[in-house]
Write an enzyme that holds these catalytic residues in place. Structure first.
Site, PDB file in Angstrom:
ATOM      1  N   SER A 245       2.082  20.129  15.338  1.00 46.05           N
ATOM      2  CA  SER A 245       1.826  19.013  14.448  1.00 46.05           C
ATOM      3  C   SER A 245       0.993  19.480  13.264  1.00 46.05           C
ATOM      4  CB  SER A 245       1.119  17.879  15.196  1.00 46.05           C
ATOM      5  OG  SER A 245      -0.266  18.005  15.040  1.00 46.05           O
ATOM      6  N   LYS A 246       0.955  18.591  12.240  1.00 45.27           N
ATOM      7  CA  LYS A 246       0.211  18.943  11.031  1.00 45.27           C
ATOM      8  C   LYS A 246      -1.256  19.177  11.346  1.00 45.27           C
ATOM      9  CE  LYS A 246       3.130  16.690   7.726  1.00 45.27           C
ATOM     10  NZ  LYS A 246       3.454  15.502   6.985  1.00 45.27           N
ATOM     11  N   ARG A 247      -1.734  18.489  12.376  1.00 44.33           N
ATOM     12  CA  ARG A 247      -3.141  18.641  12.745  1.00 44.33           C
ATOM     13  C   ARG A 247      -3.424  20.052  13.243  1.00 44.33           C
ATOM     14  NH1 ARG A 247      -1.929  13.469  14.026  1.00 44.33           N
ATOM     15  NH2 ARG A 247      -1.041  14.036  16.016  1.00 44.33           N
TER      16      ARG A 247
END
Ligand code: GLU
Length: 278
Positions: A245-247
């Protein structure tokens, strides 16, 4: 001719999962001698940032991706979405929804625990009630009345390269928002309009968006659009089997570049066996 697209939202840096999805879409077009388009999905002005858009485009070029024609930026095309929204409104398959997120969560969680779908609170308000609220300046989103929509279109299906023929069951997703309070569109509406206007014949995207396709199929049926073929591909996962994920800043293409990775190495990282094409 096969026309595919990659449609990132510039809400963060390109990560390996996106890179995989972009390379996948490009490969489907190239092997069929088709076209591969790039679209920037930036209608969410609160979360999208021009610097992320620039970084995504730069990282895609660095990876060696080559898209055909010019890039379509959704924020430049609100008129197209407004026109589609007006058509749906005239068909009588939409309604204003005045619920706040908090109210929806409260209504949806009682009494048997949380459910994911909108409980339909505003669907059956009287015209007078709606009128009074709008006149009083209450903010509202616009939702698609799925039942009314399906009554118009009849049963629908789409062809998925992995799942085969999929009967559309948008009713399981609840009435989706097709225009938000602050913009005359939403993800569902703009993606459907753009895929149509850009002549996309094969939508390739992660399997996390499979449920959204039920909604898109209904919108296509109502708006009289051709239905593209779909290929919902598996998502890249990290070594623990958790989707990227972008996180997860560690897998940003930018971070790998800064640590000295070459583009062929990063491309190789995006060709897991799960990424195999049919
Ligand atoms: N903009 C969406 C995202 O970044 C993808 C939309 C699509 O491929 O249909 O998740």
């Amino acid at each position: 001719m096969i026309v595919t697209r990659f449609a990132p939202s510039p809400t963060g840096y390109l990560h390996l999962g996106h890179a995989y999805s972009a390379l996948f879409a490009e490969a489907q077009a190239r092997k069929a001698d088709g076209r591969f388009l790039l679209r920037i999905e930036d209608i969410d002005t609160a979360r999208c940032r021009p610097e992320y858009e620039a970084a995504i485009i730069e990282d895609l070029s660095w990876l060696g991706l080559k898209w055909d024609g010019s890039i379509r930026r959704q924020s430049d095309h609100t008129d197209d979405y407004q026109a589609a929204l007006s058509r749906l409104e005239r068909m009588g398959v939409t309604y204003p929804c005045f619920c706040s997120r908090k109210e929806i969560a409260a209504a949806a969680s009682a009494p048997h625990g949380p459910v994911r779908v909108y409980p339909g609170t505003c669907r059956n308000r009287t015209p007078q009630d709606r009128f009074d609220r709008i006149l009083a300046g209450q903010p509202y989103a616009v939702r698609l009345n799925v039942e009314a929509g399906l009554a118009r279109t009849g049963p629908l299906a789409w062809q998925d390269r992995i799942a085969g023929i999929v009967p559309a069951t948008p009713e399981r997703e609840g009435d989706p928002v097709i225009a938000r309070r602050d913009t005359p569109t939403s993800y569902h509406l703009s993606v459907t309009v753009d895929d149509h206007l850009q002549g996309i014949t094969l939508v390739t995207r992660g399997e996390d968006l499979f449920a959204a396709t039920h909604v898109h199929r209904l919108l296509q049926g109502l708006l009289g659009y051709e239905t593209p073929e779909y290929h919902h591909h598996p998502l890249l996962k990290n070594v623990d089997g958790v989707r990227l994920s972008k996180r997860d800043g560690a897998v940003a293409v930018r971070a790998l570049r800064e640590r000295g990775s070459r583009s062929d190495e990063v491309r190789a990282m995006c060709s897991w066996p799960t990424a195999s094409t049919p």
